[in-house]
Design a protein around this motif. Structure first.
Motif, PDB file in Angstrom:
ATOM      1  N   MET A  60       0.830  -1.202   0.000  1.00  0.00           N
ATOM      2  CA  MET A  60       0.000   0.000   0.000  1.00  0.00           C
ATOM      3  C   MET A  60       0.871   1.260   0.000  1.00  0.00           C
ATOM      4  SD  MET A  60      -2.869  -1.363   2.714  1.00  0.00           S
ATOM      5  CE  MET A  60      -3.816   0.154   2.813  1.00  0.00           C
ATOM      6  N   GLN A  61       1.998   1.222   0.701  1.00  0.00           N
ATOM      7  CA  GLN A  61       2.909   2.364   0.670  1.00  0.00           C
ATOM      8  C   GLN A  61       3.508   2.558  -0.726  1.00  0.00           C
ATOM      9  OE1 GLN A  61       5.660   2.651   4.043  1.00  0.00           O
ATOM     10  NE2 GLN A  61       4.374   1.177   5.151  1.00  0.00           N
ATOM     11  N   VAL A  62       3.827   1.446  -1.389  1.00  0.00           N
ATOM     12  CA  VAL A  62       4.321   1.540  -2.762  1.00  0.00           C
ATOM     13  C   VAL A  62       3.259   2.151  -3.661  1.00  0.00           C
ATOM     14  CG1 VAL A  62       4.980   0.168  -4.787  1.00  0.00           C
ATOM     15  CG2 VAL A  62       6.024  -0.307  -2.561  1.00  0.00           C
ATOM     16  N   ALA A  63       2.000   1.814  -3.422  1.00  0.00           N
ATOM     17  CA  ALA A  63       0.910   2.408  -4.211  1.00  0.00           C
ATOM     18  C   ALA A  63       0.947   3.933  -4.099  1.00  0.00           C
ATOM     19  CB  ALA A  63      -0.429   1.860  -3.747  1.00  0.00           C
ATOM     20  N   ARG A  64       1.167   4.448  -2.873  1.00  0.00           N
ATOM     21  CA  ARG A  64       1.274   5.901  -2.710  1.00  0.00           C
ATOM     22  C   ARG A  64       2.505   6.444  -3.435  1.00  0.00           C
ATOM     23  NH1 ARG A  64       0.233   5.017   2.780  1.00  0.00           N
ATOM     24  NH2 ARG A  64       2.391   5.558   3.284  1.00  0.00           N
TER      25      ARG A  64
ATOM     26  N   ILE B  45       8.109  -5.657  -5.714  1.00  0.00           N
ATOM     27  CA  ILE B  45       7.450  -4.669  -4.860  1.00  0.00           C
ATOM     28  C   ILE B  45       8.454  -4.079  -3.875  1.00  0.00           C
ATOM     29  CG2 ILE B  45       5.689  -4.351  -3.077  1.00  0.00           C
ATOM     30  CD1 ILE B  45       4.071  -6.576  -4.527  1.00  0.00           C
ATOM     31  N   LEU B  46       9.253  -4.957  -3.268  1.00  0.00           N
ATOM     32  CA  LEU B  46      10.270  -4.480  -2.342  1.00  0.00           C
ATOM     33  C   LEU B  46      11.294  -3.607  -3.067  1.00  0.00           C
ATOM     34  CD1 LEU B  46      11.358  -4.532   0.531  1.00  0.00           C
ATOM     35  CD2 LEU B  46      12.636  -6.613  -0.066  1.00  0.00           C
ATOM     36  N   ALA B  47      11.634  -3.971  -4.313  1.00  0.00           N
ATOM     37  CA  ALA B  47      12.588  -3.172  -5.091  1.00  0.00           C
ATOM     38  C   ALA B  47      12.035  -1.773  -5.355  1.00  0.00           C
ATOM     39  CB  ALA B  47      12.909  -3.875  -6.404  1.00  0.00           C
ATOM     40  N   LEU B  48      10.721  -1.682  -5.627  1.00  0.00           N
ATOM     41  CA  LEU B  48      10.113  -0.365  -5.834  1.00  0.00           C
ATOM     42  C   LEU B  48      10.174   0.475  -4.562  1.00  0.00           C
ATOM     43  CD1 LEU B  48       6.938  -0.864  -8.077  1.00  0.00           C
ATOM     44  CD2 LEU B  48       8.880   0.643  -8.502  1.00  0.00           C
ATOM     45  N   TYR B  49       9.965  -0.162  -3.422  1.00  0.00           N
ATOM     46  CA  TYR B  49      10.049   0.588  -2.166  1.00  0.00           C
ATOM     47  C   TYR B  49      11.476   1.072  -1.933  1.00  0.00           C
ATOM     48  CZ  TYR B  49       9.712   1.889   2.719  1.00  0.00           C
ATOM     49  OH  TYR B  49       9.753   2.601   3.886  1.00  0.00           O
ATOM     50  N   LEU B  50      12.438   0.200  -2.131  1.00  0.00           N
ATOM     51  CA  LEU B  50      13.841   0.580  -1.935  1.00  0.00           C
ATOM     52  C   LEU B  50      14.250   1.707  -2.877  1.00  0.00           C
ATOM     53  CD1 LEU B  50      15.551  -2.934  -1.583  1.00  0.00           C
ATOM     54  CD2 LEU B  50      14.884  -1.356   0.245  1.00  0.00           C
ATOM     55  N   LEU B  51      13.588   1.793  -4.019  1.00  0.00           N
ATOM     56  CA  LEU B  51      13.926   2.802  -5.016  1.00  0.00           C
ATOM     57  C   LEU B  51      13.193   4.122  -4.798  1.00  0.00           C
ATOM     58  CD1 LEU B  51      15.462   3.278  -7.729  1.00  0.00           C
ATOM     59  CD2 LEU B  51      13.423   2.421  -8.890  1.00  0.00           C
ATOM     60  N   LYS B  52      11.945   4.057  -4.273  1.00  0.00           N
ATOM     61  CA  LYS B  52      11.085   5.240  -4.254  1.00  0.00           C
ATOM     62  C   LYS B  52      10.821   5.822  -2.865  1.00  0.00           C
ATOM     63  CE  LYS B  52       8.434   6.626  -7.067  1.00  0.00           C
ATOM     64  NZ  LYS B  52       8.416   7.924  -7.783  1.00  0.00           N
ATOM     65  N   ALA B  53      11.176   5.135  -1.803  1.00  0.00           N
ATOM     66  CA  ALA B  53      10.867   5.643  -0.462  1.00  0.00           C
ATOM     67  C   ALA B  53      11.486   7.030  -0.268  1.00  0.00           C
ATOM     68  CB  ALA B  53      11.388   4.680   0.591  1.00  0.00           C
ATOM     69  N   PRO B  54      10.724   7.992   0.284  1.00  0.00           N
ATOM     70  CA  PRO B  54      11.238   9.364   0.443  1.00  0.00           C
ATOM     71  C   PRO B  54      12.120   9.504   1.678  1.00  0.00           C
ATOM     72  CG  PRO B  54       8.976   9.238   1.222  1.00  0.00           C
ATOM     73  CD  PRO B  54       9.307   7.872   0.701  1.00  0.00           C
ATOM     74  N   TYR B  55      13.202  10.250   1.539  1.00  0.00           N
ATOM     75  CA  TYR B  55      14.132  10.437   2.649  1.00  0.00           C
ATOM     76  C   TYR B  55      14.464  11.902   2.883  1.00  0.00           C
ATOM     77  CZ  TYR B  55      14.860   5.464   3.216  1.00  0.00           C
ATOM     78  OH  TYR B  55      14.678   4.121   3.473  1.00  0.00           O
ATOM     79  N   GLY B  56      13.609  12.791   2.416  1.00  0.00           N
ATOM     80  CA  GLY B  56      13.810  14.208   2.680  1.00  0.00           C
ATOM     81  C   GLY B  56      14.393  14.943   1.494  1.00  0.00           C
ATOM     82  N   GLY B  57      13.852  16.124   1.213  1.00  0.00           N
ATOM     83  CA  GLY B  57      14.334  16.903   0.075  1.00  0.00           C
ATOM     84  C   GLY B  57      14.086  16.153  -1.226  1.00  0.00           C
ATOM     85  N   ASN B  58      15.112  16.117  -2.061  1.00  0.00           N
ATOM     86  CA  ASN B  58      14.969  15.416  -3.341  1.00  0.00           C
ATOM     87  C   ASN B  58      15.678  14.060  -3.320  1.00  0.00           C
ATOM     88  OD1 ASN B  58      17.582  16.399  -3.281  1.00  0.00           O
ATOM     89  ND2 ASN B  58      17.621  16.974  -5.444  1.00  0.00           N
ATOM     90  N   ILE B  59      15.760  13.474  -2.127  1.00  0.00           N
ATOM     91  CA  ILE B  59      16.397  12.160  -1.983  1.00  0.00           C
ATOM     92  C   ILE B  59      15.323  11.093  -1.926  1.00  0.00           C
ATOM     93  CG2 ILE B  59      17.872  10.717  -0.536  1.00  0.00           C
ATOM     94  CD1 ILE B  59      19.142  13.279   0.526  1.00  0.00           C
ATOM     95  N   GLU B  60      15.411  10.126  -2.800  1.00  0.00           N
ATOM     96  CA  GLU B  60      14.481   9.007  -2.815  1.00  0.00           C
ATOM     97  C   GLU B  60      15.260   7.702  -2.895  1.00  0.00           C
ATOM     98  OE1 GLU B  60      11.446   9.144  -5.761  1.00  0.00           O
ATOM     99  OE2 GLU B  60      10.567  11.012  -5.017  1.00  0.00           O
ATOM    100  N   GLY B  61      14.790   6.732  -2.154  1.00  0.00           N
ATOM    101  CA  GLY B  61      15.403   5.416  -2.212  1.00  0.00           C
ATOM    102  C   GLY B  61      16.512   5.246  -1.202  1.00  0.00           C
TER     103      GLY B  61
END
Length: 714
Positions: A147-151, A183-199
């Motif tokens: 569900m988080q990946v969906a967002r 699915i896990l790979a998408l999360y590792l790639l897209k999870a937000p970490y502040g500013g313009n940092i993702e993954g």
């Protein structure tokens, strides 16, 4: 018995042996509840089957997500990264490239049943709802990783009941299209970490300055906590909030039995990152070239060694600081056996505007000063005009209308060729160039892969031997690679993608001539405080002190150094020996290994000196004598002849008669610089070739005149 059974029978068809009959209203209520449950089950099943089809949002594969462009070194280590097309740092990463403790923490904290549910964990949703109702606040979330990946892929809807339903439908759709690993790979790639940092990979590089392969427990916990509220928990801006969130994750790990209390306590004491680090920017100029050459590629591989590159970039920054403001510096290290560029430092700092750091000085065309002299003398050795111990004059003279002067304006009288090259004397070098010819020097430079530039409309003259020509540091590195590898050129290679570049294998010098040059350069006095070991090196200073050069090699690597100003302004007193040579020796000291020994002498090398040399080689009479009418000539074989020589097995038994005309005896015959015969009274030799291929035959007479032809033996 019959009465009891009849008494137990219900008129409406129910039976309850030994029980009281049910009240009709209760039975109706049960029937209604069962019908409602069936309808809810049917509706839920229909919702599960049909609902996801109503979601039009495409489900991207991990490979389809826009990522940062990477430039990697020869071992796959990151040299430089570029932001993705949407200006976000989103680094490609595979699950196997992340420390396992991070995935373990992530699933224990966010989604313990990730591998068992179908995208939605209703147990977690009901638990979260009950906790919220009973406490009046949000205690835990019910969202799964799916569900988080969906967002994260903009398929999650808004934060409302309708949005939650939309997110559930998206999660079901994702689970149908992607595997758990994807699915896990998408999360590792897209999870937000502040500013313009993702993954997770971009986060570890930005906050820890390292790849995610090895993480501490504290680092892994912080990475789990940040995506829940990436802006308010940024450690570079809200350190206390970030620390509290990290520690909550650690506490949860202890309560879940995933971590010991002692390990968690040690992790809580670990210092939080307090700044955002810049992304790697090694070999910035080379990376720019790679991306420009193939702008559609997401990953580029270079032959560069990241460790050596980092050490030489650090050396360039330190040395440039000592040289003074506005001074630039470039270093190139090449494996001369393969031509692979191991390090390419285009400036002391890519972003240093004072030094015009964005200009890659390894590719800038500048005057090479005296760095071409080794090739000039090498051609003289190949022609049979001289040997290292031959005597040559360093006196005021005019050669073909050109009157060269030495750098110190002094003259040394009679010196050996070895001394002339070691001391970088100008007069002997110009005299030797006059003998071999500027056109031949240019041809051999091109054979080495050099692209020399002359002023518009000018033909090559004697001034090119002292720097009156334009070359690049890249060119000089290639030329010295040819000398270091026995006189054969090699194409320099910076990109490890695709086929090797064309070129290489061209004749630049004969093996003996190349060895003579390298042996002389290895005896050049080193600057003070230079490292131990033996390298062959040459320095150069361009006219007006605009460019200072030093190029050297050991048995494995050629390193070339340039220093000066990128705008070409003069720098008083900056010579190759004082400014560039110390950097060259320091660069060799940073190779991370002992110096590789230089090659030993090939067959035919002359160790004699003085009167032990053949008479024509005792003193260099640098006159042009390539078959002129009043000079020595080879009548047979003619230049360019193809000769078939009789063989018996693998041995050649047939010979070639070499006839000479004019000149003064005795005559000396050389084959590829090897003395193979002498005649006093006759004008012909019998020569038995020792192999096939192209051979240069040279003849010297007693007055020092020479003639040469090139033939092919079959």
């Amino acid at each position: 018995m019959a009465g009891r059974m009849g008494a137990g029978r219900d008129d409406e068809g129910g039976s309850a042996v030994g029980t009281r009959p049910c009240h009709p209203s209760f039975r109706a209520l049960v029937a209604v509840a069962g019908g409602v449950a069936g309808l809810v089950l049917l509706a839920g099943l229909t919702f599960y089957i049909i609902g996801p089809r109503l979601i039009g949002d495409p489900i991207p594969m991990p490979d389809e997500v826009s990522k940062s462009v990477e430039v990697l070194d020869r071992d796959g280590r990151l040299l430089r990264a570029y932001a993705a097309a949407d200006e976000r740092w989103r680094m490609p990463v595979a699950a196997g490239d992340v420390d396992p403790k991070f995935e373990k923490m992530l699933l224990a904290y966010e989604d313990r049943r990730f591998y068992r549910h179908g995208g939605v964990d209703f147990r977690a949703l009901l638990r979260a709802a009950w906790q919220g109702i009973s406490s009046g606040r949000i205690v835990s979330g019910g969202s799964t990783l799916t569900m988080q990946v969906a967002r994260l892929i903009d398929c999650g809807g808004e934060r409302s009941l309708a949005g939650k339903i939309h997110q559930i439908l998206c999660a079901w759709k994702i689970e149908r299209h992607l595997s758990k690993k994807q699915i896990l790979a998408l999360y590792l790639l897209k999870a937000p970490y502040g500013g313009n940092i993702e993954g997770v990979r971009a986060a570890t590089l930005a906050y820890f300055g390292k790849e995610p392969k090895r993480l501490t427990a504290a680092e892994a916990a912080l990475l789990v906590a940040l995506p829940q509220s990436p802006e308010t928990r940024r450690p570079d801006r809200h350190a206390e909030t970030a620390k509290a969130a990290r520690d909550r994750v650690l506490a949860r790990m202890v309560s879940a039995g995933a971590m010991g209390a002692g390990e968690a306590a040690a992790a809580r004491r670990e210092r939080m990152p307090d700044r955002r680090r810049p992304f790697p920017m090694l070999a910035a100029h080379a990376a720019d070239r790679a991306v420009a050459a193939d702008p559609k590629a997401n990953v580029h591989h270079l032959t560069i060694d990241a460790g050596l590159q980092a050490r030489l970039e650090d050396l360039a920054r330190v040395r440039a600081g000592r040289l003074g403001p506005k001074r630039s510096l470039a270093i190139l290290a090449v494996d001369h056996a393969t031509g692979e560029i191991l390090a390419s430092v285009g400036s002391p700092g890519y972003l240093d505007e004072r030094r015009q750091g964005a200009i890659d000085m390894t590719r800038a065309v500048r005057s090479p000063g005296s760095t071409l002299k080794p090739l000039i003398y090498g051609l003289g050795f190949e022609e049979g005009l001289a040997a290292p111990q031959s005597l040559i004059e360093d006196r005021p003279t005019t050669i073909s209308g050109y009157a060269p002067k030495n750098f110190d304006h002094a003259f040394h009288g009679t010196v050996t060729v070895r001394e002339a090259l070691e001391l970088s004397l100008n007069v002997p070098a110009v005299a030797m160039l006059d003998a071999v010819g500027p056109a031949r020097l240019m041809a051999r430079m091109r054979a080495a892969g050099v692209a020399p530039e002359l002023p518009a409309g000018e033909a090559p003259g004697l001034a090119i031997g002292l720097g009156g020509i334009g070359v690049t540091l890249h060119d000089l590195a290639g030329l010295y690679c040819a000398i270091a590898r026995g006189g054969t050129s090699v194409a320099l290679r910076e990109s490890a993608d695709g086929p090797r570049p064309a070129g290489g294998g061209e004749h630049v010098l004969s093996p003996l001539a190349a060895w003579y040059v390298g042996d002389i350069l290895a005896g050049t006095p080193a600057p003070s405080a230079a490292i131990g070991g033996r390298i062959a090196f040459k320095t150069g200073t361009s006219y007006g002190y605009r460019d200072a050069w030093a190029v050297g090699f050991d048995g494995h690597v050629v390193i070339a150094v340039w220093t000066g100003r990128a705008d070409g302004a003069a720098i008083a007193g900056a010579t190759g020996f004082r400014a560039a040579a110390p950097i060259l020796f320091d660069a060799f000291a940073r190779l991370g290994r002992p110096l590789a020994p230089l090659a030993g002498p090939p067959a035919g090398a002359l160790a004699a000196s003085g009167t032990d040399l053949p008479l024509p080689l005792r003193e260099v009479r640098v006159r042009r004598g390539e078959g002129a009418r009043d000079g020595l000539a080879i009548d047979f074989p003619p230049d360019g002849a193809v000769l078939d020589v009789e063989t018996a097995g693998t041995q050649r038994i047939g010979g070639v008669v070499v006839r000479v005309s004019r000149g003064r005896p005795p005559f000396y015959l050389f084959s590829n610089d090897h003395l193979i015969g002498k005649t006093v009274h006759r004008r012909q030799f019998r020569w038995v070739p020792d192999g096939s291929g192209f051979v240069t035959l040279s003849v010297l007479d007693s007055s020092g005149k020479s003639a040469r032809v090139q033939v092919e033996i079959r």
